[in-house]
Design an enzyme around this catalytic site. Structure first.
Site, PDB file in Angstrom:
ATOM      1  N   CYS A  12      -8.415  35.317  -4.704  1.00 42.31           N
ATOM      2  CA  CYS A  12      -7.848  35.229  -3.352  1.00 42.31           C
ATOM      3  C   CYS A  12      -6.516  34.484  -3.276  1.00 42.31           C
ATOM      4  CB  CYS A  12      -8.847  34.588  -2.405  1.00 42.31           C
ATOM      5  SG  CYS A  12     -10.448  35.380  -2.438  1.00 42.31           S
ATOM      6  N   HIS A  55      -5.045  31.737   3.180  1.00 40.78           N
ATOM      7  CA  HIS A  55      -6.002  32.790   2.821  1.00 40.78           C
ATOM      8  C   HIS A  55      -7.078  32.868   3.905  1.00 40.78           C
ATOM      9  CE1 HIS A  55      -8.977  35.208   1.068  1.00 40.78           C
ATOM     10  NE2 HIS A  55      -9.774  34.213   0.694  1.00 40.78           N
ATOM     11  N   ASN A  60     -12.208  39.018   5.202  1.00 45.04           N
ATOM     12  CA  ASN A  60     -11.589  38.380   4.034  1.00 45.04           C
ATOM     13  C   ASN A  60     -11.092  39.486   3.100  1.00 45.04           C
ATOM     14  OD1 ASN A  60     -11.110  37.225   1.537  1.00 45.04           O
ATOM     15  ND2 ASN A  60     -12.894  35.875   1.586  1.00 45.04           N
TER      16      ASN A  60
HETATM   17  O1  UT7 Z   1     -12.418  33.980  -0.368  1.00 47.89           O
HETATM   18  C1  UT7 Z   1     -13.005  33.466  -1.544  1.00 47.89           C
HETATM   19  C2  UT7 Z   1     -13.402  32.042  -1.346  1.00 47.89           C
HETATM   20  N1  UT7 Z   1     -14.610  31.976  -0.532  1.00 47.89           N
HETATM   21  C3  UT7 Z   1     -14.677  31.196   0.536  1.00 47.89           C
HETATM   22  O2  UT7 Z   1     -13.745  30.523   0.900  1.00 47.89           O
HETATM   23  C4  UT7 Z   1     -16.032  31.134   1.239  1.00 47.89           C
HETATM   24  C5  UT7 Z   1     -16.345  29.730   1.723  1.00 47.89           C
HETATM   25  N2  UT7 Z   1     -17.689  29.678   2.322  1.00 47.89           N
HETATM   26  C6  UT7 Z   1     -17.968  30.147   3.553  1.00 47.89           C
HETATM   27  O3  UT7 Z   1     -17.088  30.655   4.222  1.00 47.89           O
HETATM   28  C7  UT7 Z   1     -19.379  30.006   4.067  1.00 47.89           C
HETATM   29  O4  UT7 Z   1     -20.118  29.202   3.172  1.00 47.89           O
HETATM   30  C8  UT7 Z   1     -20.095  31.378   4.256  1.00 47.89           C
HETATM   31  C9  UT7 Z   1     -19.482  32.110   5.425  1.00 47.89           C
HETATM   32  C10 UT7 Z   1     -20.017  32.216   3.014  1.00 47.89           C
HETATM   33  C11 UT7 Z   1     -21.580  31.154   4.593  1.00 47.89           C
HETATM   34  O5  UT7 Z   1     -21.695  30.322   5.760  1.00 47.89           O
HETATM   35  P1  UT7 Z   1     -22.631  29.027   5.729  1.00 47.89           P
HETATM   36  O6  UT7 Z   1     -22.485  28.382   7.035  1.00 47.89           O
HETATM   37  O7  UT7 Z   1     -22.269  28.230   4.516  1.00 47.89           O
HETATM   38  O8  UT7 Z   1     -24.084  29.659   5.626  1.00 47.89           O
HETATM   39  P2  UT7 Z   1     -25.186  29.494   4.498  1.00 47.89           P
HETATM   40  O9  UT7 Z   1     -24.880  30.326   3.323  1.00 47.89           O
HETATM   41  O10 UT7 Z   1     -25.474  28.035   4.272  1.00 47.89           O
HETATM   42  O11 UT7 Z   1     -26.448  30.117   5.230  1.00 47.89           O
HETATM   43  C12 UT7 Z   1     -27.045  29.487   6.386  1.00 47.89           C
HETATM   44  C13 UT7 Z   1     -28.195  30.324   6.861  1.00 47.89           C
HETATM   45  C14 UT7 Z   1     -29.199  30.670   5.776  1.00 47.89           C
HETATM   46  O12 UT7 Z   1     -30.471  30.693   6.355  1.00 47.89           O
HETATM   47  P3  UT7 Z   1     -31.495  29.445   6.212  1.00 47.89           P
HETATM   48  O13 UT7 Z   1     -31.688  29.279   4.743  1.00 47.89           O
HETATM   49  O14 UT7 Z   1     -30.786  28.291   6.849  1.00 47.89           O
HETATM   50  O15 UT7 Z   1     -32.685  29.910   6.958  1.00 47.89           O
HETATM   51  C15 UT7 Z   1     -28.823  32.061   5.376  1.00 47.89           C
HETATM   52  O16 UT7 Z   1     -29.892  32.788   4.832  1.00 47.89           O
HETATM   53  O17 UT7 Z   1     -27.705  31.574   7.359  1.00 47.89           O
HETATM   54  C16 UT7 Z   1     -28.376  32.650   6.686  1.00 47.89           C
HETATM   55  N3  UT7 Z   1     -27.457  33.765   6.557  1.00 47.89           N
HETATM   56  C17 UT7 Z   1     -27.277  34.692   7.506  1.00 47.89           C
HETATM   57  N4  UT7 Z   1     -27.842  34.859   8.710  1.00 47.89           N
HETATM   58  C18 UT7 Z   1     -27.428  35.911   9.442  1.00 47.89           C
HETATM   59  C19 UT7 Z   1     -26.626  34.029   5.516  1.00 47.89           C
HETATM   60  N5  UT7 Z   1     -25.904  35.130   5.779  1.00 47.89           N
HETATM   61  C20 UT7 Z   1     -26.281  35.553   7.001  1.00 47.89           C
HETATM   62  C21 UT7 Z   1     -25.903  36.643   7.813  1.00 47.89           C
HETATM   63  N6  UT7 Z   1     -26.487  36.765   9.014  1.00 47.89           N
HETATM   64  N7  UT7 Z   1     -24.957  37.530   7.418  1.00 47.89           N
END
Ligand code: UT7
Length: 314
Positions: free
Chosen positions: A112, A240, A270
């Site tokens: 990225c 980014h 993204n």
């Molecule tokens: O571009 C390359 C570099 N990458 C980045 O910069 C990404 C940086 N990270 C992020 O932007 C975030 O970490 C994400 C957007 C990828 C994820 O967001 P998050 O707030 O960190 O969510 P999480 O992965 O901790 O998931 C929280 C909850 C989980 O459920 P439980 O375990 O709390 O019950 C996931 O299973 O949200 C759940 N979840 C979803 N729920 C509904 C994960 N994906 C989804 C979804 N819809 N699509």
């Protein structure tokens, strides 16, 4: 050459729109979760277009905006991590389609952050006298590398290309591309992956998130300092487009009170190496940036890698 400057910018996005509601029909997700956690409303997905097709279409627009002809170009650099074919590189395919005669042509993969890396190497090549006029492209078709059954990743990405044309500055003319601030965190090299054994994008999202909001604002400020531009004078911050919360978190710490904060992620998702030139090109197309306005570009992502520089708007 004493420096380089951007003389044309362009972008291309496929016409197919994939909304959060569409994704909710495919996996267990919803619009509220996606918008509140990431800030994305919709993204564009390539159907027939290849990486080289999208790159060529963006480069054509940048070339038209620059008033140069393809035959004037002697360097083509493409930043991408999603080209399916290993050989030839995308740069040579794009050069062929544009009708660029015999350029130096290479691809860069720093995921990225790729566009800012590519722009830096083209700037260096021109300042060293190894090239005179370059096309620099960021392009991704991550839909080819997305597991469409994995809700944690499939909601994030989109396909697109963005391109700039750059040339040398001479004499007293102010350089229009500032020094790059770049680097990586090798001990975190595996937190974003597309691997042969699992050829789909995978990441430790929270690890990347924490790194991005804690480590990157000082590095972006360093890029402004290296260019000799006061934060008060930055007209736009084009980071980014990984997550709107990351962009806003970095922007808050940056303290660039007059800067437009690019937020193209809302409508494009993204798009990895394409996201910075895509967002820049849209700001210019919308008339939001005046000629000469200093814009702070900052890419970050897989590697983990980062790179940023200040450019002056064409
Ligand atoms: O571009 C390359 C570099 N990458 C980045 O910069 C990404 C940086 N990270 C992020 O932007 C975030 O970490 C994400 C957007 C990828 C994820 O967001 P998050 O707030 O960190 O969510 P999480 O992965 O901790 O998931 C929280 C909850 C989980 O459920 P439980 O375990 O709390 O019950 C996931 O299973 O949200 C759940 N979840 C979803 N729920 C509904 C994960 N994906 C989804 C979804 N819809 N699509």
């Amino acid at each position: 050459m004493t420096g380089t400057r951007v003389i044309g910018v362009g972008h291309y996005q496929p016409s197919k729109v994939l909304t959060n509601e569409d994704l909710a029909q495919m996996v267990d997700t919803n619009d509220e979760w996606i918008q509140s956690r990431v800030g994305i409303r919709e993204r564009r997905i390539a159907e027939d277009e290849t990486v080289a097709d999208m790159a060529t279409l963006a480069a054509e627009k940048a070339l038209a905006a620059s008033d140069l002809r393809a035959s004037d170009i002697d360097l083509v650099v493409v930043a991408t991590c999603s080209a399916v074919d290993r050989v030839p590189n995308t740069a040579c395919r794009v050069a062929d389609r544009l009708g660029v005669g015999s350029p130096a042509g290479y691809d860069i993969n720093t995921a990225c952050s790729g566009f800012s890396y590519a722009l830096a190497t083209a700037d260096h090549a021109i300042r060293c006298g190894s090239a005179t006029k370059a096309i620099v492209i960021g392009v991704e078709k991550l839909s080819d590398w997305t597991d469409w059954t994995d809700r944690s990743t499939c909601i994030l990405f989109g396909d697109a290309a963005g391109a700039v044309v750059i040339t040398g500055t001479e004499g007293d003319e102010e350089p229009g591309i500032g020094p790059v601030v770049w680097g990586s965190v090798p001990e975190m090299s595996d937190v974003v992956r597309i691997e042969a054994s699992h050829p789909y994008i995978a990441q430790e999202g929270q690890t990347v998130f924490r790194w991005a909001i804690t480590a990157l604002a000082p590095l972006a400020r360093k890029a402004a300092e290296a260019a000799g531009v006061d934060m008060d004078d930055i007209a736009a911050f084009v980071a980014h487009q990984a997550n709107l919360r990351i962009i806003e978190g970095i922007a808050k710490k940056l303290k660039a009170p007059n800067a437009i904060i690019a937020s193209d992620i809302v409508e494009s998702g993204n798009t990895s190496a394409a996201s910075v030139p895509l967002a820049l090109s849209k700001l210019i197309d919308n008339g939001e940036l005046k000629t000469g306005a200093p814009v702070l570009l900052f890419g970050f992502g897989g590697g983990l890698t980062y790179a940023g520089q200040v450019i002056r708007c064409p």
